[in-house]
Enzyme design. Structure first.
Site, PDB file in Angstrom:
ATOM      1  N   LEU A  27     -18.264  -2.341   0.428  1.00 28.29           N
ATOM      2  CA  LEU A  27     -19.112  -1.399  -0.307  1.00 28.29           C
ATOM      3  C   LEU A  27     -18.893  -1.525  -1.814  1.00 28.29           C
ATOM      4  O   LEU A  27     -19.376  -0.698  -2.589  1.00 28.29           O
ATOM      5  CB  LEU A  27     -18.851   0.042   0.142  1.00 28.29           C
ATOM      6  N   LEU A  72     -22.018   0.715  -3.199  1.00 22.86           N
ATOM      7  CA  LEU A  72     -23.042   0.590  -2.164  1.00 22.86           C
ATOM      8  C   LEU A  72     -22.977   1.725  -1.146  1.00 22.86           C
ATOM      9  O   LEU A  72     -23.648   1.671  -0.124  1.00 22.86           O
ATOM     10  CB  LEU A  72     -22.893  -0.764  -1.450  1.00 22.86           C
ATOM     11  N   GLY A  73     -22.163   2.713  -1.439  1.00 20.03           N
ATOM     12  CA  GLY A  73     -21.940   3.784  -0.481  1.00 20.03           C
ATOM     13  C   GLY A  73     -22.929   4.925  -0.534  1.00 20.03           C
ATOM     14  O   GLY A  73     -22.855   5.852   0.275  1.00 20.03           O
ATOM     15  N   GLY A  74     -23.843   4.922  -1.513  1.00 17.79           N
ATOM     16  CA  GLY A  74     -24.865   5.957  -1.572  1.00 17.79           C
ATOM     17  C   GLY A  74     -24.585   7.067  -2.548  1.00 17.79           C
ATOM     18  O   GLY A  74     -25.487   7.852  -2.880  1.00 17.79           O
ATOM     19  N   TYR A 108       0.833  -1.201   0.000  1.00 15.11           N
ATOM     20  CA  TYR A 108       0.000   0.000   0.000  1.00 15.11           C
ATOM     21  C   TYR A 108       0.870   1.256   0.000  1.00 15.11           C
ATOM     22  O   TYR A 108       1.929   1.303   0.633  1.00 15.11           O
ATOM     23  CB  TYR A 108      -0.914   0.039   1.224  1.00 15.11           C
TER      24      TYR A 108
END
Length: 326
Positions: A217, A222-224, A53
């Site tokens: 998500l 799926l986070g809106g 990362y």
């Protein structure tokens, strides 16, 4: 915060795992520090990272940020159950032909020692294989990990992206050596990715392996915010996927409004309903995003709500082989 045992181990971790992949590429060091401080204040003691990362040209940067946060003292390191990973190419010329993705005793030794230096610590609680490498025998793997367990440099071994058969094989080989084996499997799992219900989740539950859900998500779908985007920074491919499932996302948004909860929090709470699940990974880019997620552990989804979610996002039909056989 709520806590659960990590698989069959006696280690308790928070039911939300702080993912740090954004630290460096998306979130600067100052904000990363604020998020980690807030996590401890909220009782989130489970932090996940990986040696790769930090961005394509800055692999290791995320571990370095965490290491500098630990260096501030105040009991930060002692309060954290720290997980990192091995498998990827770290762009280290000294690795030579062994730089490519994979697992070997050679790579485990070199990359663990490098992670410990970057993290400014002498041990990690959970050392995870970032992917399966079927070119390496379990004789080599378990012997290599046992060296560092004996030295106190790692406490537990985990896996990521393993198939059900790989989890079973790992535990079989560990039992033959009278060792603990895997305590965790980090796996992609969400309302939009339910294939693990066929094999991986049942195998993990049966063999005492705690599941840690990554991308719960599904990349933010799926986070809106997916329905609000009309392009912008979202790639053409991502936008095409949104359009392909727009109906499902609209039904999901409507259900969440009825519940009075955000889409992201309902999606995360859903993962926690599976008995094999230890924690979903949350990957906040900002402190506000982190704080908005803390409510997840308090959300109680009713049987009726779970049924409606199944109708919107059908799973594979249950566990194998019943899901596809008579």
């Amino acid at each position: 915060m709520r806590y659960a045992y990590l698989g069959k181990s006696g280690l308790k971790v928070s039911r939300l795992c702080l993912g740090t992949m954004n630290f460096g590429p998306e979130t600067d060091e100052k904000e990363s520090f604020r998020i980690m401080d807030a996590a401890l204040d909220a009782g989130v003691n489970f932090f996940d990272t990986a040696n790769v990362y930090g961005g394509q040209d800055n692999r290791g940067r995320t571990e370095e940020i965490i290491g500098r946060w630990f260096a501030q003292g105040g009991g930060r390191r002692e309060k954290v159950v720290l997980a990192t990973k091995v498998y990827g190419d770290m762009d280290d010329p000294a690795d030579g032909p062994n730089a490519a993705r994979g697992l070997s005793a050679y790579k485990i030794r070199r990359h663990l020692e490098a992670s410990l230096r970057r993290l400014n610590t002498d041990h990690v609680e959970l050392y995870q294989m970032h992917h399966v490498d079927r070119n390496v025998s379990w004789d080599e793997l378990w012997e290599a990990f046992q060296v560092y367990v004996n030295q106190g440099k790692i406490s537990y071994v985990g896996a990521s992206n393993f198939a059900g058969r790989d989890l079973v094989k790992a535990q079989y080989e560990a039992k033959a050596r009278h060792t603990l084996g895997l305590v965790s499997e980090q796996h992609k799992y969400s309302l939009l990715c339910r294939l693990p219900e066929l094999e991986v989740l049942p195998a993990a539950e049966e063999h005492g392996i705690g599941v840690i859900a990554w991308s719960p998500l599904d990349g933010g779908l799926l986070g809106g915010n997916a329905l609000k985007s009309s392009g912008g920074s979202r790639s053409t491919r991502s936008q095409e996927r949104v359009e392909a499932i727009r109906g499902k996302l609209e039904q999901f948004a409507s259900l969440c409004r009825e519940l009075g909860e955000s889409e992201a929090n309902v999606a995360l709470a859903w993962t926690l309903k599976h008995p094999a699940m230890t924690a979903p990974i949350i990957g906040p880019r900002t402190l506000e995003q982190f704080q908005n997620t803390l409510r997840v552990v308090e959300i109680q989804l009713t049987d009726d709500t779970m049924k409606r979610l199944d109708e919107i996002f059908p799973g594979p039909g249950g566990e194998a082989p019943q899901a596809y056989a008579w």
